[in-house]
Design a protein around this motif. Sequence first.
Motif, short mmCIF file in Angstrom:
data_model
loop_
_atom_site.label_atom_id
_atom_site.label_comp_id
_atom_site.label_asym_id
_atom_site.label_seq_id
_atom_site.Cartn_x
_atom_site.Cartn_y
_atom_site.Cartn_z
N MET A 1 0.84 -1.20 0.00
CA MET A 1 0.00 0.00 0.00
C MET A 1 0.88 1.25 0.00
O MET A 1 1.84 1.33 0.75
N TYR A 2 0.54 2.22 -0.87
CA TYR A 2 1.33 3.45 -0.99
C TYR A 2 1.22 4.29 0.27
O TYR A 2 0.13 4.48 0.81
N ARG A 3 2.34 4.76 0.73
CA ARG A 3 2.38 5.68 1.87
C ARG A 3 3.00 6.99 1.40
O ARG A 3 4.02 6.98 0.72
N ASN A 4 2.36 8.08 1.76
CA ASN A 4 2.87 9.40 1.39
C ASN A 4 4.08 9.71 2.26
O ASN A 4 3.95 9.85 3.49
N PRO A 5 5.29 9.85 1.68
CA PRO A 5 6.49 10.11 2.49
C PRO A 5 6.43 11.43 3.25
O PRO A 5 7.02 11.56 4.32
N VAL A 6 5.71 12.41 2.70
CA VAL A 6 5.57 13.69 3.40
C VAL A 6 4.83 13.50 4.71
O VAL A 6 5.21 14.06 5.75
N ILE A 7 3.79 12.66 4.69
CA ILE A 7 3.03 12.40 5.91
C ILE A 7 3.86 11.63 6.92
O ILE A 7 3.84 11.93 8.13
N ASP A 8 4.61 10.63 6.46
CA ASP A 8 5.47 9.88 7.39
C ASP A 8 6.56 10.78 7.97
O ASP A 8 6.89 10.68 9.16
N ASN A 9 7.13 11.66 7.15
CA ASN A 9 8.11 12.62 7.66
C ASN A 9 7.47 13.60 8.64
O ASN A 9 8.08 14.00 9.64
N LEU A 10 6.23 13.98 8.35
CA LEU A 10 5.49 14.87 9.24
C LEU A 10 5.27 14.21 10.59
O LEU A 10 5.41 14.84 11.64
N LYS A 11 4.94 12.91 10.57
CA LYS A 11 4.78 12.16 11.81
C LYS A 11 6.12 12.05 12.54
O LYS A 11 6.16 12.09 13.78
N GLY A 12 7.19 11.91 11.77
CA GLY A 12 8.52 11.87 12.37
C GLY A 12 8.86 13.17 13.08
O GLY A 12 9.40 13.17 14.20
N LEU A 13 8.56 14.30 12.42
CA LEU A 13 8.77 15.60 13.06
C LEU A 13 7.88 15.75 14.29
O LEU A 13 8.32 16.25 15.34
N PHE A 256 14.48 8.49 8.88
CA PHE A 256 13.54 9.37 9.56
C PHE A 256 12.10 9.00 9.16
O PHE A 256 11.19 9.01 9.99
N GLU A 257 11.92 8.68 7.89
CA GLU A 257 10.61 8.24 7.41
C GLU A 257 10.18 6.96 8.13
O GLU A 257 9.01 6.79 8.49
N PHE A 258 11.15 6.08 8.38
CA PHE A 258 10.89 4.84 9.11
C PHE A 258 10.41 5.14 10.53
O PHE A 258 9.49 4.49 11.05
N LEU A 259 11.03 6.12 11.17
CA LEU A 259 10.61 6.51 12.52
C LEU A 259 9.19 7.08 12.50
O LEU A 259 8.39 6.83 13.41
N GLY A 260 8.88 7.84 11.44
CA GLY A 260 7.53 8.38 11.31
C GLY A 260 6.49 7.28 11.18
O GLY A 260 5.41 7.36 11.77
N LYS A 261 6.81 6.24 10.43
CA LYS A 261 5.90 5.11 10.27
C LYS A 261 5.63 4.44 11.61
O LYS A 261 4.56 3.88 11.84
N ASN A 262 6.62 4.47 12.49
CA ASN A 262 6.52 3.80 13.78
C ASN A 262 6.33 4.78 14.94
O ASN A 262 6.69 4.48 16.08
#
Length: 325
Positions: A1-13, A256-262
Amino acid sequence: MYRNPVIDNLKGLGISLVILGHLQITEELFKVIYSVHMPVFFFVSGFLFKAEDNFRNFFKKKYLAIVKPFLTFALLTFVLHRAFSVITDNKNFSTVEDFFISIIFGNASNGHLSWNPPLWFLPCLFTLLILFYFIEKNKNKKIKVLFITLFFSIGVLLTSFNIYIPWGITNSLLALPFLGFDFLFRKTGSLEKILLYDIKFWIIPLILFGVSLACNYGFLNFAVHKFGNLFLSYLAGFLGILILIKASSFISSQQFEFLGKNSLFIFGFHIFLNALVKRGLTILNPNLPADITAILILLIVLVLFYLSIKYLRKSQKLKKLLFIH
């Protein structure tokens, strides 16, 4: 499933700000963080919101995605809390009775969830999404705006009388404008459009964000029900979201994107890792300025979370138990 990297980075921030906000920092940095770190997660929830299922399926999905992690993290961190209390001979520990009362109330007021106060956010988010489900089912946009305004006004009224309904319902009403704002972004495709704006465009939001913080006597602290001047607090929240969206678009780190996912796993356990790293760093160098110490702790905590998640996800059972991606 496609994940928006901007959103995952946003969650990371966002989770980085949450970690930093729960450390000992100066009042100025604290005010900046608390103006936006919770609104940005309400934003993400709105951006990802879907009300396509019938209510029974929607409720089940949100229970598994939010309530189950809340109960799991509450139990596991309670056990950790009791274990550390025994090891450190700390007599000020939460009892089993405190645990069950905290689960029933689902918020951090009146000493509830004292071993892991940030968990208040999960019940609040759950009740917020349930409420928004029914608002979103109405196809008339004007009626939606009317309902959001009405429920927000009820939240403000309840807050003015210090009435806080269990499971963060009062806070859910107050957070509703952010979720509505978030969902509007996804519906109109504004997220992609706003990222195309030249860097000069962002000078105005940055200035307005700074002015709103400087002129406000408070900030959006949902956990302890302090909101300062509502207009300025919400203005700073909306502007802060826009600024973080733009900032997240500059991040090109898979780690960082990985951290956002988690971010959910990190959210559940960061209080304990914060405390452990802080204790170790303070022993090594107790004279560092507060903000520098906090930033160093943040970096160490993020690295430790990254390594621990990479290790834990090797086990499918642990991956499922701890809500790791």
